[in-house]
Design an enzyme around this catalytic site. Structure first.
Site, PDB file in Angstrom:
ATOM      1  N   ASP A  21       0.882  -1.173   0.000  1.00 16.34           N
ATOM      2  CA  ASP A  21       0.000   0.000   0.000  1.00 16.34           C
ATOM      3  C   ASP A  21       0.921   1.225   0.000  1.00 16.34           C
ATOM      4  O   ASP A  21       2.132   1.115   0.201  1.00 16.34           O
ATOM      5  CB  ASP A  21      -0.886  -0.028   1.262  1.00 16.34           C
ATOM      6  CG  ASP A  21      -1.760   1.218   1.387  1.00 16.34           C
ATOM      7  OD1 ASP A  21      -2.419   1.580   0.396  1.00 16.34           O
ATOM      8  OD2 ASP A  21      -1.774   1.838   2.457  1.00 16.34           O
ATOM      9  N   SER A  22       0.323   2.392  -0.179  1.00 16.06           N
ATOM     10  CA  SER A  22       1.105   3.621  -0.083  1.00 16.06           C
ATOM     11  C   SER A  22       1.690   3.805   1.319  1.00 16.06           C
ATOM     12  O   SER A  22       2.642   4.547   1.495  1.00 16.06           O
ATOM     13  CB  SER A  22       0.210   4.824  -0.387  1.00 16.06           C
ATOM     14  OG  SER A  22      -0.821   4.897   0.584  1.00 16.06           O
TER      15      SER A  22
ATOM     16  N   TYR B  82      -0.649   8.261  -2.046  1.00 14.78           N
ATOM     17  CA  TYR B  82      -0.740   8.059  -3.495  1.00 14.78           C
ATOM     18  C   TYR B  82      -1.909   8.866  -4.080  1.00 14.78           C
ATOM     19  O   TYR B  82      -1.975   9.064  -5.289  1.00 14.78           O
ATOM     20  CB  TYR B  82      -1.004   6.580  -3.817  1.00 14.78           C
ATOM     21  CG  TYR B  82       0.181   5.648  -3.749  1.00 14.78           C
ATOM     22  CD1 TYR B  82       1.483   6.095  -3.548  1.00 14.78           C
ATOM     23  CD2 TYR B  82      -0.019   4.269  -3.908  1.00 14.78           C
ATOM     24  CE1 TYR B  82       2.546   5.190  -3.498  1.00 14.78           C
ATOM     25  CE2 TYR B  82       1.038   3.369  -3.873  1.00 14.78           C
ATOM     26  CZ  TYR B  82       2.318   3.825  -3.660  1.00 14.78           C
ATOM     27  OH  TYR B  82       3.359   2.938  -3.627  1.00 14.78           O
TER      28      TYR B  82
ATOM     29  N   CYS C  10      -4.450  -1.460  -1.966  1.00 14.45           N
ATOM     30  CA  CYS C  10      -4.614  -0.016  -2.111  1.00 14.45           C
ATOM     31  C   CYS C  10      -5.525   0.226  -3.309  1.00 14.45           C
ATOM     32  O   CYS C  10      -5.217  -0.230  -4.428  1.00 14.45           O
ATOM     33  CB  CYS C  10      -3.239   0.603  -2.362  1.00 14.45           C
ATOM     34  SG  CYS C  10      -3.279   2.351  -2.752  1.00 14.45           S
ATOM     35  N   ASN C  11      -6.639   0.896  -3.078  1.00 16.21           N
ATOM     36  CA  ASN C  11      -7.571   1.186  -4.178  1.00 16.21           C
ATOM     37  C   ASN C  11      -6.920   2.070  -5.231  1.00 16.21           C
ATOM     38  O   ASN C  11      -7.127   1.899  -6.433  1.00 16.21           O
ATOM     39  CB  ASN C  11      -8.801   1.913  -3.641  1.00 16.21           C
ATOM     40  CG  ASN C  11      -9.646   1.051  -2.737  1.00 16.21           C
ATOM     41  OD1 ASN C  11     -10.668   0.532  -3.133  1.00 16.21           O
ATOM     42  ND2 ASN C  11      -9.220   0.877  -1.493  1.00 16.21           N
TER      43      ASN C  11
ATOM     44  N   CYS D  57     -10.920   3.297   0.269  1.00 18.32           N
ATOM     45  CA  CYS D  57      -9.486   3.488   0.523  1.00 18.32           C
ATOM     46  C   CYS D  57      -9.152   2.623   1.722  1.00 18.32           C
ATOM     47  O   CYS D  57      -9.900   2.605   2.714  1.00 18.32           O
ATOM     48  CB  CYS D  57      -9.195   4.955   0.840  1.00 18.32           C
ATOM     49  SG  CYS D  57      -7.518   5.244   1.491  1.00 18.32           S
ATOM     50  N   THR D  58      -8.054   1.875   1.627  1.00 18.49           N
ATOM     51  CA  THR D  58      -7.757   0.893   2.675  1.00 18.49           C
ATOM     52  C   THR D  58      -7.334   1.534   3.994  1.00 18.49           C
ATOM     53  O   THR D  58      -7.267   0.853   5.019  1.00 18.49           O
ATOM     54  CB  THR D  58      -6.674  -0.096   2.197  1.00 18.49           C
ATOM     55  OG1 THR D  58      -5.523   0.647   1.757  1.00 18.49           O
ATOM     56  CG2 THR D  58      -7.191  -0.952   1.060  1.00 18.49           C
TER      57      THR D  58
HETATM   58  N1  DGL Z   1      -4.740   3.255   0.974  1.00 14.15           N
HETATM   59  C1  DGL Z   1      -4.849   3.808  -0.306  1.00 14.15           C
HETATM   60  C2  DGL Z   1      -6.113   3.440  -1.046  1.00 14.15           C
HETATM   61  O1  DGL Z   1      -6.676   2.401  -0.767  1.00 14.15           O
HETATM   62  C3  DGL Z   1      -4.270   5.112  -0.675  1.00 14.15           C
HETATM   63  C4  DGL Z   1      -4.296   6.269   0.231  1.00 14.15           C
HETATM   64  C5  DGL Z   1      -3.310   7.294  -0.257  1.00 14.15           C
HETATM   65  O2  DGL Z   1      -2.124   6.975  -0.252  1.00 14.15           O
HETATM   66  O3  DGL Z   1      -3.730   8.365  -0.703  1.00 14.15           O
HETATM   67  O4  DGL Z   1      -6.551   4.140  -1.928  1.00 14.15           O
END
Ligand code: DGL
Length: 280
Positions: A3-4, A35, A66-67, A176-177
């Site tokens: 993930d980010s 991200y 991560c979405n 978002c995770t």
């Molecule tokens: N956890 C991430 C997601 O599921 C990204 C959050 C981010 O880094 O902006 O989208």
């Protein structure tokens, strides 16, 4: 899995519940979080670099926890790597089946909601309910800092939820995770009659299914372990990971080659098009 940052740990927890015997390698790309507001090309490069790192460590499958990275990079990752690659996307299909008011709210990053993949998801399932899409800048950062209840996430969520609740949304999709770690605060602000959907358990079931199909499930005599890596500051990241998982975490810094934002794309990928942008 990667993930980010620390958000994908919400998926790791569900995978651990579903698959207690698997060894899990988790990469938090903390140096490059969030991200949600980065160029798509950059996220694709990071996804490739981290996947190469995981392959070097001998993984049999990759979960993009991560979405935002799924929306940006899952297609080129699958085109490049011949192994099960499982992504995550907002649980819109179960949401339209759940809502009683016919109004669903989706909370996600700006990059996720701007992606072609998200547009496809809306095309497929969005007509079965009124779908309100709410980008949530700054929210994942709160979780990155371990701030799950403070004034900042409280103020951001109050602002992001208000238009959804005013329009009678009774089902909220966490796209978002990072956001599952905010469920207590979201539920407190949204009230007990709002259903909150996290796709983490579905990702864990999909991973089990893919490993079963490939005959690669770990034997039941093995106790699954976990290894954590980060591209960022190890002490700070480990502290937040311990807080979120409520157990001790030993964190290793990614080798330098995999930490930078510009690691390889093979020549055949240099011309690959992602979301209308040329990368390479
Ligand atoms: N956890 C991430 C997601 O599921 C990204 C959050 C981010 O880094 O902006 O989208």
């Amino acid at each position: 899995m990667f993930d980010s940052g620390v958000g994908g740990l919400s998926v790791l927890q569900r995978i651990r519940d579903e698959l207690p015997h698997e060894n899990l390698l988790y990469v938090a790309d903390s140096e490059h979080a969030p991200y949600g507001n980065k160029p798509v090309e950059f996220i694709v490069r990071r996804a490739f670099a981290i996947t190469e790192f995981l392959l070097e460590r001998g993984v049999k499958a990759v979960v993009v926890a991560c979405n935002t990275a799924t929306a940006a990079a899952i297609a080129p990752l699958r085109a490049r790597f011949d192994m099960p690659i499982i992504g995550i996307e907002p649980a819109l299909k179960p949401a339209v089946a759940t809502t009683r008011t016919g109004v669903v709210g989706i909370l996600a990053t700006g990059n996720t909601v701007a992606s072609n993949k998200f547009a496809d998801l809306l095309d497929h399932h969005g007509h079965q309910a009124r779908v309100l899409v709410q980008p949530c800048p700054g929210l994942a950062d709160c979780v990155e800092r371990g701030d799950l209840h403070g004034p900042r996430p409280h103020a951001l969520l109050a602002r992001y939820l208000q238009p959804l609740l005013e329009q009678n949304a009774d089902t909220l999709v966490l796209g978002c995770t990072h956001y599952p770690f905010l469920i207590p605060l979201i539920q407190q602000l949204a009230g007990p009659n709002v259903t909150i959907l996290d796709p983490g358990p579905a990702v864990a079931r999909q991973l089990r299914h893919r490993l079963e199909m490939a005959g690669k499930l770990a034997g039941e005599n093995v106790a699954g372990g976990e290894c954590y890596f980060t591209s960022g500051a190890p002490e700070r990241t480990a502290k937040v990971m311990r807080q979120l998982l409520n157990r001790s975490v030993t964190l290793t810094v990614l080798p330098k080659h995999f930490r930078s934002g510009t690691v390889f794309l093979g020549p055949e990928l240099a011309l690959h098009r992602v979301a209308g942008h040329e990368i390479g």
